[in-house]
Design a protein around this motif. Structure first.
Motif, short mmCIF file in Angstrom:
data_model
loop_
_atom_site.label_atom_id
_atom_site.label_comp_id
_atom_site.label_asym_id
_atom_site.label_seq_id
_atom_site.Cartn_x
_atom_site.Cartn_y
_atom_site.Cartn_z
N ALA A 121 0.82 -1.10 0.02
CA ALA A 121 -0.05 -0.04 0.05
C ALA A 121 0.77 1.28 0.14
O ALA A 121 1.83 1.18 0.43
N LEU A 122 0.22 2.39 -0.29
CA LEU A 122 0.93 3.70 -0.29
C LEU A 122 1.56 4.03 0.99
O LEU A 122 0.93 3.66 1.87
N LEU A 123 2.76 4.76 0.89
CA LEU A 123 3.50 5.09 2.00
C LEU A 123 4.37 6.08 1.76
O LEU A 123 4.84 6.33 0.38
N SER A 124 5.09 6.77 2.80
CA SER A 124 6.39 7.45 2.51
C SER A 124 7.41 6.86 3.26
O SER A 124 7.25 6.27 4.47
N ASP A 125 8.61 6.92 2.85
CA ASP A 125 9.68 6.10 3.33
C ASP A 125 9.89 7.09 4.68
O ASP A 125 10.87 6.24 5.54
N GLN A 126 9.72 8.26 4.65
CA GLN A 126 10.01 8.82 5.99
C GLN A 126 9.04 8.48 7.09
O GLN A 126 8.72 9.48 7.71
N GLU A 127 8.90 7.25 7.34
CA GLU A 127 7.79 6.94 8.35
C GLU A 127 8.45 7.42 9.74
O GLU A 127 7.44 7.23 10.70
N VAL A 128 9.79 7.57 9.95
CA VAL A 128 10.12 7.92 11.04
C VAL A 128 10.31 9.53 11.66
O VAL A 128 10.57 9.88 12.68
N PRO A 130 7.61 12.91 11.94
CA PRO A 130 6.19 13.37 12.24
C PRO A 130 6.31 14.41 11.11
O PRO A 130 7.18 15.02 10.58
N ALA A 131 4.69 14.95 10.69
CA ALA A 131 4.53 15.63 9.73
C ALA A 131 4.35 17.03 10.31
O ALA A 131 3.92 17.14 11.55
N PRO A 132 4.83 18.30 9.82
CA PRO A 132 5.03 18.36 8.25
C PRO A 132 6.64 17.78 8.19
O PRO A 132 7.65 18.19 9.26
N PHE A 133 7.01 17.04 6.86
CA PHE A 133 8.26 16.92 6.85
C PHE A 133 9.23 18.18 6.52
O PHE A 133 8.78 19.16 6.46
N PRO A 134 10.58 17.81 6.84
CA PRO A 134 11.60 19.09 6.39
C PRO A 134 11.67 19.28 4.88
O PRO A 134 11.17 18.32 4.10
N ARG A 167 4.05 15.57 4.17
CA ARG A 167 3.20 14.64 5.14
C ARG A 167 2.98 13.04 4.58
O ARG A 167 3.26 12.75 3.42
N HIS A 168 2.66 12.39 5.54
CA HIS A 168 2.17 10.83 5.28
C HIS A 168 0.72 10.80 4.35
O HIS A 168 -0.13 11.62 4.78
N PRO A 169 0.62 10.02 3.49
CA PRO A 169 -0.76 9.91 3.17
C PRO A 169 -1.89 9.44 4.25
O PRO A 169 -1.45 8.75 4.96
N THR A 170 -3.01 9.71 4.00
CA THR A 170 -3.90 9.39 5.17
C THR A 170 -4.55 8.25 4.62
O THR A 170 -4.30 7.61 3.53
N GLU A 171 -5.56 7.70 5.47
CA GLU A 171 -6.16 6.55 5.13
C GLU A 171 -7.00 6.48 4.02
O GLU A 171 -6.89 5.41 3.13
N ASP A 172 -7.69 7.35 3.78
CA ASP A 172 -8.61 7.65 2.60
C ASP A 172 -7.65 7.52 1.30
O ASP A 172 -7.85 7.06 0.45
N GLU A 173 -6.45 8.62 1.59
CA GLU A 173 -5.67 8.33 0.50
C GLU A 173 -5.06 7.20 -0.06
O GLU A 173 -4.70 6.82 -1.15
N LEU A 192 15.01 5.99 -8.65
CA LEU A 192 15.42 6.73 -7.24
C LEU A 192 14.09 7.39 -6.84
O LEU A 192 13.32 7.88 -7.74
N TRP A 193 13.85 7.42 -5.66
CA TRP A 193 12.72 8.30 -5.40
C TRP A 193 13.06 9.01 -3.75
O TRP A 193 13.69 8.53 -2.94
N ASP A 194 12.32 10.27 -3.84
CA ASP A 194 12.39 11.13 -2.58
C ASP A 194 11.69 10.39 -1.28
O ASP A 194 10.74 9.62 -1.47
N GLY A 195 12.46 10.43 -0.33
CA GLY A 195 11.85 9.74 1.05
C GLY A 195 10.61 10.27 1.42
O GLY A 195 9.55 9.61 2.23
N ARG A 196 10.05 11.45 0.97
CA ARG A 196 8.62 11.92 1.23
C ARG A 196 7.67 11.60 0.01
O ARG A 196 6.36 11.67 0.37
N VAL A 197 7.84 11.01 -1.05
CA VAL A 197 7.00 10.72 -1.95
C VAL A 197 6.22 9.50 -1.72
O VAL A 197 6.77 8.59 -1.12
#
Length: 276
Positions: A121-128, A130-134, A167-173, A192-197
């Motif tokens: 499922a969709l996620l962001s690698d920057q799980e560690v 909190p939002a907002p990301f840098p 930010r991380h995707p929401t449950e709905d997203e 290659l992908w950005d840790g926030r995508v």
């Protein structure tokens, strides 16, 4: 004595020091796409012989379950092929663009996906985080495709531009999966992908196996996801300064008895690298 920088390189800018290497390696457009869309693909990153060797190495060293799927962590010290992939000049240049000079290796993970393995499922690698990301990216993943990447083959999918949401995707997203596209590319490519995508992958529908290496590079202030201290000396002896940098030996961070007076240049260089 090194001059201490006061300004940071903007998030999407190629530094003046890095630009000649990016131009020489033909990566300017890749940097632009990574900045604008959150991902990019570099084809023919290494020779076909190396791609085959890396694939064979992953099949040999990755533990799999009864279905034929599995993953292996802490792979950097398992075989020279992993170190050679991690230190690939084009990938290292893209890592410097994305996560700055002096970046670390955060994790080296091999994956083998057999037909029928469930989609991620969709996620962001920057799980560690909190939002907002840098505003500056903190993690870059280099995904070595040793087989053709296609939707039917279970390739990665990405939602372009979502790294700018910070930010991380929401449950709905996650459930809607709107805007996701396959990262399709031939064997021998690195995606290659950005840790926030936001990204995931597809269920593999084809026979055979999808064999992939994920090497993730961190900004130098990050705590790595994997600890290679037991093999660091051996790896540095074999691969020199670039490996020493990736393992955190070239900066002053996490050094118990660092001598700021007699090694002031290392202190300043670390601070300067952190601003790129």
């Amino acid at each position: 004595m090194l001059t201490r920088l006061t300004a940071s390189v903007p998030p999407d800018e190629i530094s003046t020091e890095l630009m000649p290497r990016i131009e020489e390696l033909g990566l300017v457009d890749n940097c632009r796409q990574l900045a604008e869309e959150g991902y990019t693909i570099i084809e023919n990153v290494a020779s076909p012989e190396f791609t085959d060797r890396l694939r064979d190495t992953m099949l040999r060293t990755t533990p799999v379950d009864e279905s034929g799927s599995g993953s292996g962590m802490m792979m950097l010290g398992k075989d020279p092929a992993y170190a050679e992939a991690v230190l690939n000049p084009k990938v290292m240049a893209m890592a410097e663009f994305s996560v700055g000079r002096g970046g670390l290796i955060g994790s080296v993970i091999s994956t083998v996906h057999a037909a029928g393995r469930p989609a991620l499922a969709l996620l962001s690698d920057q799980e560690v985080f909190p939002a907002p990301f840098p505003a500056h990216n903190m993690m870059l993943t280099a995904c070595w495709a040793t087989d053709e990447f296609s939707r039917e083959g279970g390739c990665t999918r990405v939602v372009p531009g979502t790294h700018r949401h910070l930010r991380h995707p929401t449950e709905d997203e996650v459930a809607a999966d709107t805007g996701a596209i396959p990262i399709a590319c031939p064997a021998g490519s690195v995606a290659l992908w950005d840790g926030r995508v936001w990204h995931g992958n597809y269920t593999r529908e084809l026979a055979g196996k999808r064999v992939v290496l994920h090497a993730t590079y961190y900004r130098l202030l990050m705590r790595p996801g994997e600890n290679y201290s037991d093999v660091a000396d051996e790896l540095i002896a074999a691969y020199g300064a670039p490996m020493s940098q990736l393992l955190g030996r070239e900066d002053f961070l996490d050094k118990k008895d660092f001598d700021y007076v007699n090694d002031y240049d290392t202190f300043v260089e670390t601070l300067n690298n952190a601003k790129t």
